[in-house]
Design a protein around this motif. Structure first.
Motif, PDB file in Angstrom:
ATOM      1  N   PRO A 179      25.123  30.926  41.709  1.00 45.12           N
ATOM      2  CA  PRO A 179      25.612  32.318  41.374  1.00 45.12           C
ATOM      3  C   PRO A 179      26.527  31.874  40.200  1.00 45.12           C
ATOM      4  CG  PRO A 179      26.927  30.736  43.248  1.00 45.12           C
ATOM      5  CD  PRO A 179      25.438  30.115  42.844  1.00 45.12           C
ATOM      6  N   SER A 180      27.240  33.065  39.541  1.00 46.60           N
ATOM      7  CA  SER A 180      28.023  32.777  38.411  1.00 46.60           C
ATOM      8  C   SER A 180      29.300  32.277  38.970  1.00 46.60           C
ATOM      9  CB  SER A 180      28.203  34.545  37.906  1.00 46.60           C
ATOM     10  OG  SER A 180      27.059  35.026  37.726  1.00 46.60           O
ATOM     11  N   SER A 181      30.137  31.869  38.111  1.00 47.95           N
ATOM     12  CA  SER A 181      31.379  31.072  38.458  1.00 47.95           C
ATOM     13  C   SER A 181      32.404  32.268  38.505  1.00 47.95           C
ATOM     14  CB  SER A 181      31.883  30.092  37.247  1.00 47.95           C
ATOM     15  OG  SER A 181      31.909  31.123  36.069  1.00 47.95           O
ATOM     16  N   LYS A 182      33.245  32.380  39.492  1.00 48.61           N
ATOM     17  CA  LYS A 182      34.010  33.305  39.818  1.00 48.61           C
ATOM     18  C   LYS A 182      35.368  32.880  39.093  1.00 48.61           C
ATOM     19  CE  LYS A 182      31.020  35.392  42.517  1.00 48.61           C
ATOM     20  NZ  LYS A 182      29.948  34.552  41.941  1.00 48.61           N
ATOM     21  N   GLU A 183      36.191  33.905  38.255  1.00 47.91           N
ATOM     22  CA  GLU A 183      37.288  33.723  37.866  1.00 47.91           C
ATOM     23  C   GLU A 183      38.020  35.120  37.854  1.00 47.91           C
ATOM     24  OE1 GLU A 183      36.693  32.488  33.746  1.00 47.91           O
ATOM     25  OE2 GLU A 183      35.930  30.370  34.426  1.00 47.91           O
ATOM     26  N   ILE A 184      39.342  34.895  38.040  1.00 45.53           N
ATOM     27  CA  ILE A 184      40.122  36.247  37.840  1.00 45.53           C
ATOM     28  C   ILE A 184      40.194  36.816  36.485  1.00 45.53           C
ATOM     29  CG2 ILE A 184      42.377  37.252  38.305  1.00 45.53           C
ATOM     30  CD1 ILE A 184      41.372  36.112  40.687  1.00 45.53           C
ATOM     31  N   VAL A 185      39.890  37.943  36.207  1.00 49.23           N
ATOM     32  CA  VAL A 185      40.011  38.754  35.022  1.00 49.23           C
ATOM     33  C   VAL A 185      41.310  38.796  34.661  1.00 49.23           C
ATOM     34  CG1 VAL A 185      39.083  40.965  33.674  1.00 49.23           C
ATOM     35  CG2 VAL A 185      37.794  40.055  35.774  1.00 49.23           C
ATOM     36  N   LYS A 186      41.443  38.278  33.462  1.00 47.33           N
ATOM     37  CA  LYS A 186      42.960  38.635  32.665  1.00 47.33           C
ATOM     38  C   LYS A 186      43.016  39.999  32.074  1.00 47.33           C
ATOM     39  CE  LYS A 186      42.931  33.579  31.850  1.00 47.33           C
ATOM     40  NZ  LYS A 186      43.267  32.557  30.883  1.00 47.33           N
ATOM     41  N   ILE A 187      44.035  40.743  32.667  1.00 48.89           N
ATOM     42  CA  ILE A 187      44.166  42.056  31.818  1.00 48.89           C
ATOM     43  C   ILE A 187      45.381  41.973  31.286  1.00 48.89           C
ATOM     44  CG2 ILE A 187      44.038  44.514  32.685  1.00 48.89           C
ATOM     45  CD1 ILE A 187      42.556  43.785  35.188  1.00 48.89           C
ATOM     46  N   SER A 188      45.532  42.430  29.934  1.00 45.47           N
ATOM     47  CA  SER A 188      46.763  42.578  29.351  1.00 45.47           C
ATOM     48  C   SER A 188      47.327  43.747  29.439  1.00 45.47           C
ATOM     49  CB  SER A 188      46.351  42.239  27.563  1.00 45.47           C
ATOM     50  OG  SER A 188      45.532  43.200  27.333  1.00 45.47           O
ATOM     51  N   LYS A 189      48.489  44.246  29.060  1.00 38.48           N
ATOM     52  CA  LYS A 189      49.298  45.410  29.099  1.00 38.48           C
ATOM     53  C   LYS A 189      48.382  46.400  28.569  1.00 38.48           C
ATOM     54  CE  LYS A 189      53.988  43.609  29.761  1.00 38.48           C
ATOM     55  NZ  LYS A 189      55.312  43.459  29.078  1.00 38.48           N
ATOM     56  N   HIS A 190      48.030  46.013  27.100  1.00 30.63           N
ATOM     57  CA  HIS A 190      47.076  46.786  26.416  1.00 30.63           C
ATOM     58  C   HIS A 190      45.866  47.569  27.404  1.00 30.63           C
ATOM     59  CE1 HIS A 190      45.388  48.810  22.840  1.00 30.63           C
ATOM     60  NE2 HIS A 190      44.177  48.318  23.233  1.00 30.63           N
ATOM     61  N   SER A 191      45.295  46.614  27.908  1.00 30.37           N
ATOM     62  CA  SER A 191      44.060  46.663  28.676  1.00 30.37           C
ATOM     63  C   SER A 191      44.534  47.597  29.721  1.00 30.37           C
ATOM     64  CB  SER A 191      43.448  45.433  29.287  1.00 30.37           C
ATOM     65  OG  SER A 191      42.979  44.641  28.043  1.00 30.37           O
ATOM     66  N   TRP A 192      45.543  47.444  30.589  1.00 28.82           N
ATOM     67  CA  TRP A 192      46.235  48.314  31.531  1.00 28.82           C
ATOM     68  C   TRP A 192      46.184  49.758  31.152  1.00 28.82           C
ATOM     69  CZ3 TRP A 192      45.367  47.195  36.452  1.00 28.82           C
ATOM     70  CH2 TRP A 192      45.501  45.880  36.990  1.00 28.82           C
ATOM     71  N   LYS A 193      46.676  49.884  29.903  1.00 33.98           N
ATOM     72  CA  LYS A 193      47.197  51.169  29.330  1.00 33.98           C
ATOM     73  C   LYS A 193      45.727  52.049  28.938  1.00 33.98           C
ATOM     74  CE  LYS A 193      49.416  53.417  25.133  1.00 33.98           C
ATOM     75  NZ  LYS A 193      50.115  53.305  24.069  1.00 33.98           N
ATOM     76  N   GLU A 194      44.859  51.200  28.178  1.00 38.71           N
ATOM     77  CA  GLU A 194      43.789  51.672  27.742  1.00 38.71           C
ATOM     78  C   GLU A 194      42.749  52.164  28.873  1.00 38.71           C
ATOM     79  OE1 GLU A 194      42.402  52.124  24.273  1.00 38.71           O
ATOM     80  OE2 GLU A 194      44.459  52.590  24.481  1.00 38.71           O
ATOM     81  N   GLY A 195      42.653  51.305  30.080  1.00 41.23           N
ATOM     82  CA  GLY A 195      42.027  51.603  31.236  1.00 41.23           C
ATOM     83  C   GLY A 195      42.411  52.784  31.956  1.00 41.23           C
ATOM     84  N   PHE A 196      43.716  52.896  32.106  1.00 40.15           N
ATOM     85  CA  PHE A 196      44.151  53.877  32.640  1.00 40.15           C
ATOM     86  C   PHE A 196      44.002  55.518  31.820  1.00 40.15           C
ATOM     87  CE2 PHE A 196      47.513  57.025  33.976  1.00 40.15           C
ATOM     88  CZ  PHE A 196      47.207  57.052  35.390  1.00 40.15           C
TER      89      PHE A 196
END
Length: 459
Positions: free
Chosen positions: A261-278
């Motif tokens: 399996p692929s290694s499992k890691e928590i995705v790091k989400i910056s404030k900018h990514s939260w804003k753009e994603g929303f």
């Protein structure tokens, strides 16, 4: 065995709640929901949603380096759990609007994709647990729901024709010229596959004359032949053919397999990514999720499985939970979808065992091959996927055939036309609601209640 209640003065609702949550009842319910109605039919039905699933996942893996192994593991778990909960072939599909933004926007990466999925899932979860989604479901008129279903079905069908006619570059989300007639992914192959499905499945009518009783079939070899042909798992055979052709087209892909399996890691989400994603992901995805992943799915479930209790509250909650968990680990934002349900039903899916089987297959592939599976998927004949998607779209569009009054058909077609031309289910929904309101206003009677005014098509 019924659970024993110590206090006979307990509230009936409390007794019912304790009974529902008793381990014995839960186990029995899960067994009932996962039982196969027909082994070959359920296996065949499991293939009905792959025409949507594979192209989107493949495109995101190639264009944005989506973790395919993690996505397969989590969507496999989603498939199994939803099959156990609902007892119908409830699909698990990628969120299409978020995927489209990611593929078309170079600055919209995996952190933004996951932020959009988490925000969408969180809103749907809140709408579900608070009961607000149930209110939305009751307020939306049936012709508007049918309009959304028809638009989605036709959109699937038109996309399928594009897959069949043109060579696709999924990494860039565009066509790369006309498809050749001959070859391992040629037009002739796709046409033969489509003809095979029509011969085996027909128009999907279960009351076909090949289903007559044993007495009427004795000595009639034609009816025996028709029954034999109708029992073939057409979608599974075509998918298996596609896998074989993929290995033939890309034999070197096997050498690149990395087991595990692929290694499992928590995705790091910056404030900018939260804003753009929303802003770029959640806002356009939310109307589509509410309308197609919850409202249309519940209505279609009621049409196809009237004995099952699939509520807007539960569907909204499960979609929310899927994304509130999986997106943190890099799994593609997922939802249910009316098109996937229609496709799996078209090819024989009738129980939760259908999607549970698909879930186990995804889970095993994700554990064993991980992201290296993309090398084979990249060689899978896209024309064959187009054929599966075409029949899923047609099956969903056919569900709108019960609009048998001119008023209902008018609202449905307004909603469908605007959805298709504007490429927005939300825009089509708004126009459909306005059309419905204006038509009801023309027939308004002073003595009518609000419920009668809004829902009664023939006052």
């Amino acid at each position: 065995m019924e659970p024993q209640f110590q206090n006979s003065s307990q509230d009936p609702a409390e007794k019912w709640f304790i009974h529902i949550l008793s381990p014995l009842h839960v186990v029995q319910k899960v067994k009932e929901n996962l039982i196969f109605k027909s082994k070959w039919a359920e296996l065949n039905g499991a293939m009905g949603d792959l025409g949507t699933f594979i192209p989107i996942i493949l495109a995101l893996t190639l264009a944005k380096n989506l973790d395919l192994g993690t996505t397969l593991i989590f969507t496999g778990v989603y498939n199994f759990v939803t099959g156990a909960i609902y007892g119908i072939p409830m699909p698990v599909q990628p969120m299409k609007s978020i995927a489209a933004v990611a593929i078309s926007n170079p600055g919209f990466g995996i952190p933004e994709v996951m932020a959009a999925g988490i925000c969408t899932g969180g809103i749907l979860f809140v709408l579900g647990v608070t009961g607000l989604m149930r209110l939305v479901y009751k307020l939306i008129p049936l012709p508007v729901v049918r309009g959304i279903q028809l638009a989605q079905g036709l959109s699937f069908a038109m996309t399928a024709v594009k897959y069949i006619r043109s060579v696709q570059n999924f990494a860039k989300s565009k066509s790369a010229g006309d498809r050749h007639w001959l070859g391992l992914d040629g037009l002739i192959l796709a046409i033969v596959c489509a003809c095979f499905i029509i011969i085996v499945n027909g128009a999907g009518d279960e009351n076909d004359d090949c289903e007559m009783n044993d007495t009427s079939r004795k000595g009639n070899w034609r009816r025996k032949l028709r029954k034999t042909i109708a029992s073939l798992p057409s979608a599974f055979i075509i998918f298996l053919l596609g896998v074989i052709l993929a290995f033939i087209r890309g034999p070197k892909a096997v050498k690149g397999f990395r087991f595990g399996p692929s290694s499992k890691e928590i995705v790091k989400i910056s404030k900018h990514s939260w804003k753009e994603g929303f802003i770029k992901g959640t806002i356009p995805q939310l109307p589509l999720s509410v309308l197609n992943s919850v409202i249309a799915v519940c209505k279609l479930s009621t049409d196809l499985f009237p004995e099952k209790d699939v509520t807007a509250t539960s569907v909204s909650t499960t979609v929310g939970l899927m994304n509130l968990v999986g997106c943190w680990f890099g799994a593609m934002p997922s939802c249910h979808g009316a098109g996937g349900l229609a496709g799996q039903y078209k090819f024989g899916g009738r129980s939760g065992g259908c999607v549970a089987l698909l879930g186990v297959a995804k889970f095993v592939l994700g554990l064993v091959l991980g992201s290296s599976l993309v090398k084979i998927l990249d060689q899978f004949p896209v024309g064959v996927l187009g054929v599966l998607l075409l029949f899923a779209g047609i099956e969903l569009a056919i569900c709108s055939r019960d609009m048998n009054t001119k008023e209902a058909a008018f609202v449905m077609l307004v909603c469908t036309a605007v959805s298709l031309v504007g490429s927005s289910a939300a825009l089509g929904f708004l126009r459909g609601m306005v059309a419905h309101f204006l038509l009801r206003l023309r027939k308004w009677d002073k003595g009518q209640s609000c419920a009668t005014f809004w829902h009664n098509e023939n006052p």
